[in-house]
Design a protein around this motif. Structure first.
Motif, PDB file in Angstrom:
ATOM      1  N   PRO A 263     -12.089  17.208  14.305  1.00 41.03           N
ATOM      2  CA  PRO A 263     -11.515  15.860  14.209  1.00 41.03           C
ATOM      3  C   PRO A 263     -10.388  15.634  15.229  1.00 41.03           C
ATOM      4  CG  PRO A 263     -11.719  16.830  12.021  1.00 41.03           C
ATOM      5  CD  PRO A 263     -12.033  17.918  13.015  1.00 41.03           C
ATOM      6  N   LEU A 264     -10.281  14.397  15.682  1.00 38.57           N
ATOM      7  CA  LEU A 264      -9.241  14.021  16.643  1.00 38.57           C
ATOM      8  C   LEU A 264      -7.853  14.309  16.075  1.00 38.57           C
ATOM      9  CD1 LEU A 264      -9.015  12.750  19.449  1.00 38.57           C
ATOM     10  CD2 LEU A 264      -9.096  10.498  18.390  1.00 38.57           C
ATOM     11  N   LEU A 265      -7.695  14.163  14.762  1.00 42.09           N
ATOM     12  CA  LEU A 265      -6.428  14.496  14.101  1.00 42.09           C
ATOM     13  C   LEU A 265      -6.022  15.936  14.418  1.00 42.09           C
ATOM     14  CD1 LEU A 265      -4.379  13.438  11.827  1.00 42.09           C
ATOM     15  CD2 LEU A 265      -5.769  14.758  10.231  1.00 42.09           C
ATOM     16  N   GLU A 266      -6.979  16.849  14.356  1.00 39.46           N
ATOM     17  CA  GLU A 266      -6.697  18.255  14.637  1.00 39.46           C
ATOM     18  C   GLU A 266      -6.463  18.490  16.126  1.00 39.46           C
ATOM     19  OE1 GLU A 266      -9.633  20.811  12.738  1.00 39.46           O
ATOM     20  OE2 GLU A 266      -9.655  19.541  10.971  1.00 39.46           O
TER      21      GLU A 266
ATOM     22  N   LEU B   4      -8.669  23.507  12.887  1.00 37.26           N
ATOM     23  CA  LEU B   4      -7.736  23.791  13.972  1.00 37.26           C
ATOM     24  C   LEU B   4      -6.369  23.250  13.540  1.00 37.26           C
ATOM     25  CD1 LEU B   4      -7.589  24.792  16.950  1.00 37.26           C
ATOM     26  CD2 LEU B   4      -8.196  22.452  17.638  1.00 37.26           C
ATOM     27  N   ILE B   5      -5.731  23.955  12.599  1.00 33.66           N
ATOM     28  CA  ILE B   5      -4.457  23.472  12.062  1.00 33.66           C
ATOM     29  C   ILE B   5      -3.494  24.641  11.875  1.00 33.66           C
ATOM     30  CG2 ILE B   5      -5.585  21.567  10.837  1.00 33.66           C
ATOM     31  CD1 ILE B   5      -5.131  23.160   8.227  1.00 33.66           C
ATOM     32  N   VAL B  11      -0.103  18.716   9.048  1.00 31.36           N
ATOM     33  CA  VAL B  11      -1.195  18.205   9.887  1.00 31.36           C
ATOM     34  C   VAL B  11      -0.849  16.855  10.515  1.00 31.36           C
ATOM     35  CG1 VAL B  11      -3.518  17.214   9.717  1.00 31.36           C
ATOM     36  CG2 VAL B  11      -3.083  19.506   8.872  1.00 31.36           C
ATOM     37  N   ALA B  15      -0.031  16.129  14.502  1.00 32.89           N
ATOM     38  CA  ALA B  15      -0.866  15.205  15.279  1.00 32.89           C
ATOM     39  C   ALA B  15      -0.003  14.131  15.948  1.00 32.89           C
ATOM     40  CB  ALA B  15      -1.920  14.559  14.377  1.00 32.89           C
ATOM     41  N   GLY B  55      -6.926  10.810   9.036  1.00 31.56           N
ATOM     42  CA  GLY B  55      -8.256  11.393   8.906  1.00 31.56           C
ATOM     43  C   GLY B  55      -9.351  10.477   9.417  1.00 31.56           C
ATOM     44  N   GLU B  57      -9.066   8.972  12.582  1.00 32.77           N
ATOM     45  CA  GLU B  57      -8.706   8.780  13.982  1.00 32.77           C
ATOM     46  C   GLU B  57      -9.957   8.548  14.859  1.00 32.77           C
ATOM     47  OE1 GLU B  57      -7.478  10.980  11.914  1.00 32.77           O
ATOM     48  OE2 GLU B  57      -5.531  10.028  11.760  1.00 32.77           O
ATOM     49  N   GLY B 260     -17.582  11.353  12.807  1.00 34.59           N
ATOM     50  CA  GLY B 260     -16.713  12.416  13.304  1.00 34.59           C
ATOM     51  C   GLY B 260     -17.476  13.584  13.905  1.00 34.59           C
ATOM     52  N   LEU B 297     -12.784  12.540   9.210  1.00 37.02           N
ATOM     53  CA  LEU B 297     -12.590  13.952   9.564  1.00 37.02           C
ATOM     54  C   LEU B 297     -13.858  14.534  10.180  1.00 37.02           C
ATOM     55  CD1 LEU B 297     -10.425  15.000   6.464  1.00 37.02           C
ATOM     56  CD2 LEU B 297      -9.643  14.755   8.836  1.00 37.02           C
ATOM     57  N   ASP B 298     -14.409  15.595   9.579  1.00 35.46           N
ATOM     58  CA  ASP B 298     -15.565  16.268  10.177  1.00 35.46           C
ATOM     59  C   ASP B 298     -16.877  15.875   9.504  1.00 35.46           C
ATOM     60  OD1 ASP B 298     -14.976  17.451   7.772  1.00 35.46           O
ATOM     61  OD2 ASP B 298     -15.536  19.471   8.410  1.00 35.46           O
TER      62      ASP B 298
END
Lengths: 330, 330
Positions: A263-266, B4-5, B11, B15, B55, B57, B260, B297-298
């Motif tokens: 995700p772009l957030l990540e 990826l956090i 989070v 971002a 979430g 984005e 996403g 998100l994903d």
């Protein structure tokens, strides 16, 4: 399979029809698989032509337009395009000022673009080639001799594309493209494998809770597999791997790239960590691009590409561009 | 978890720091969670302010800039922002010409923007509100009374943002925003659930080989669950669901949106099918946007949003915009 497709056999042709419908600035030859600027050939200007396997979108078709590529040749998913596509593209976009082939260092691409260059020259088209090989993760792999070509492809296509748009001659556009490649390094990380339509199952096995450091653009194996790391740890590892090889002594251009499913957030959060590492190492960042630009289908993960800038490269990076995936004005 | 956090708790702040580093045209107040145009307030012009859970984005922060939003207020992941953020944003970007709140129809967002409007008015800021409720999949759910707000948010923010940029007065900008919402309908499909950082496991259970028709923006349940369908079948179902409700008698604006994790290659292929259905139903398409714009998100999947256009809406859609996620010139 959780794919939004009809059948694997028509995935590329379907996508090209969808691109044509969405982007009136492109001329898309679905049958012969060539995506072109609608206004090509552009009088007196060098034309950049690139291409490679599909599945890395928006690379390369999404980078066709004023200020970047004149044409792109998509192959089947993760499969090199054939010389016929490249010759057809070159003939369609050459204004007489010559054509620069931008080739990712992947064995099939290299061979086919070489053959295409010979065939195009036989037709009286002046052709130069630049090889992109920026991936510091591994040298030599099952698929490629030397370093692999990844994120720097975007930098080469944008910066050399701007030089071509300015009307610079072929030898100068080629030299700039070579300079950009020589000044760029990348490192990628996979948090999951990707699934090709034809195979229908993940291209490699990556257990939950592990990540692959130094992945290639098709999910080729990297340097090592580890237990999941934080964004902070991944940024430390990836940026240091790039800096160890690049050793910049001035400002850099940064691409914080998503592999497709992250995700772009990540990605933005990861960019904060990349910027932190660069600041800690004393590397000034002139420009940053964050997003999904050089992808591997539905792979989760990211890559970092840095390019050492001089004034001319920065000016060309900032020059206007108008493509489906990258657009900005003066 | 293949995220990826660093830790779930940071989070959103991470971002925002990454956005600030990538986009010098934005002023990002990380502590108070407001993303603003750096040049705000803009003399004599109405300011659009939106916001919602993170979430999704690039929605909304990626739509801040000349020609679109003046400010965005990100909440925690899938959680409404608080009134304090909205009041702070309104005070920072109001030039005296007034503020339009763009609110997705989600109960928490609606209540908090209502309270913020009262508080901002107490501070002497003129506030108007538009509610976006374009999702035809379900009326009334666990989270929302009436239809849910999804893809049309992008249309409202772009088109009303262009009207504000032209210097149109608040009541006119509000009327245009209402017209865009009333002229828009959406339908979404999930091919997988998404995973929030806090929960760390999928938000709902969707077995491989099945899809959910009529998903909401957070993965709220839809109309029905079915065995996997082809891109062609999904386009028939989604476009017909939109057209049944919208009944356009002229050209439409189309958004073919990824949730996403669906590759752009597949989204373009899906767009070809969407365009086919629209052609078969005799609906002319004036403009098409394809990409990941209103995401979950994903999540793998897609949504289709159509908006009935008149000449003014088309002119405002085509007007220049300069934001991280949506940019084009004259």
């Amino acid at each position: 399979m959780r794919m939004l497709i009809n059948v694997p056999e028509t995935v590329v042709a379907d996508a090209l029809r969808g691109m044509a419908a969405a982007h009136p600035g492109l001329a898309v030859d679905v049958e012969h698989r060539v995506v072109m600027r609608r206004d090509a050939p552009v009088e007196g200007k060098v034309a950049l032509v690139s291409g490679g396997g599909s599945g890395h979108e928006p690379l390369h078709g999404g980078f066709v337009g004023p200020g970047m590529l004149a044409a792109a040749c998509p192959g089947e998913v993760f499969t090199s395009p054939v010389p016929d596509q490249m010759v057809r593209a070159a003939a369609a976009v050459d204004s007489g000022a010559g054509v620069l082939f931008v080739v990712k260092n992947y064995t099939g691409d290299v061979l086919n673009f070489e053959m295409a260059a010979e065939l195009a020259e036989d037709e009286g088209i002046q052709v130069a080639k630049v090889l992109v090989d920026d991936d510091v993760a591994v040298t030599d792999s099952l698929y490629t001799a030397g370093r692999r070509g990844t994120g720097a492809t975007l930098f080469v296509e944008k910066i050399a594309g701007a030089a071509a748009e300015e009307g610079q001659p072929l030898e100068r556009v080629e030299a700039i493209a070579r300079q950009v490649n020589a000044s760029s390094r990348s490192f990628g990380v996979a948090l999951s494998a990707c699934t090709t339509p034809a195979k229908g199952s993940p291209t490699f096995d990556l257990p939950p809770g592990e990540l692959e450091l130094g992945i290639g653009i098709h999910g080729e194996p990297g340097r090592e597999r580890r237990a999941m790391m934080t964004s902070r740890e991944i940024a430390d590892f990836a940026v240091d791997a790039v800096l160890d090889d690049l050793r910049p002594d001035g400002p850099v251009l940064a691409l914080v790239n998503g592999m497709g499913a992250t995700p772009l957030l990540e990605l933005y959060g990861f960019n904060a960590e990349v910027q932190r590492v660069l600041a800690e190492r004393g590397v000034p960042v002139a420009r940053t691009l964050v997003g999904n630009y050089v992808t591997s289908l539905d792979m989760a993960g990211c890559s970092v590409t840095l390019c050492r800038l001089d004034e001319e490269l920065l000016r060309l990076w900032d020059a206007p561009v108008e493509t489906p995936a990258l657009r900005w004005g003066r």
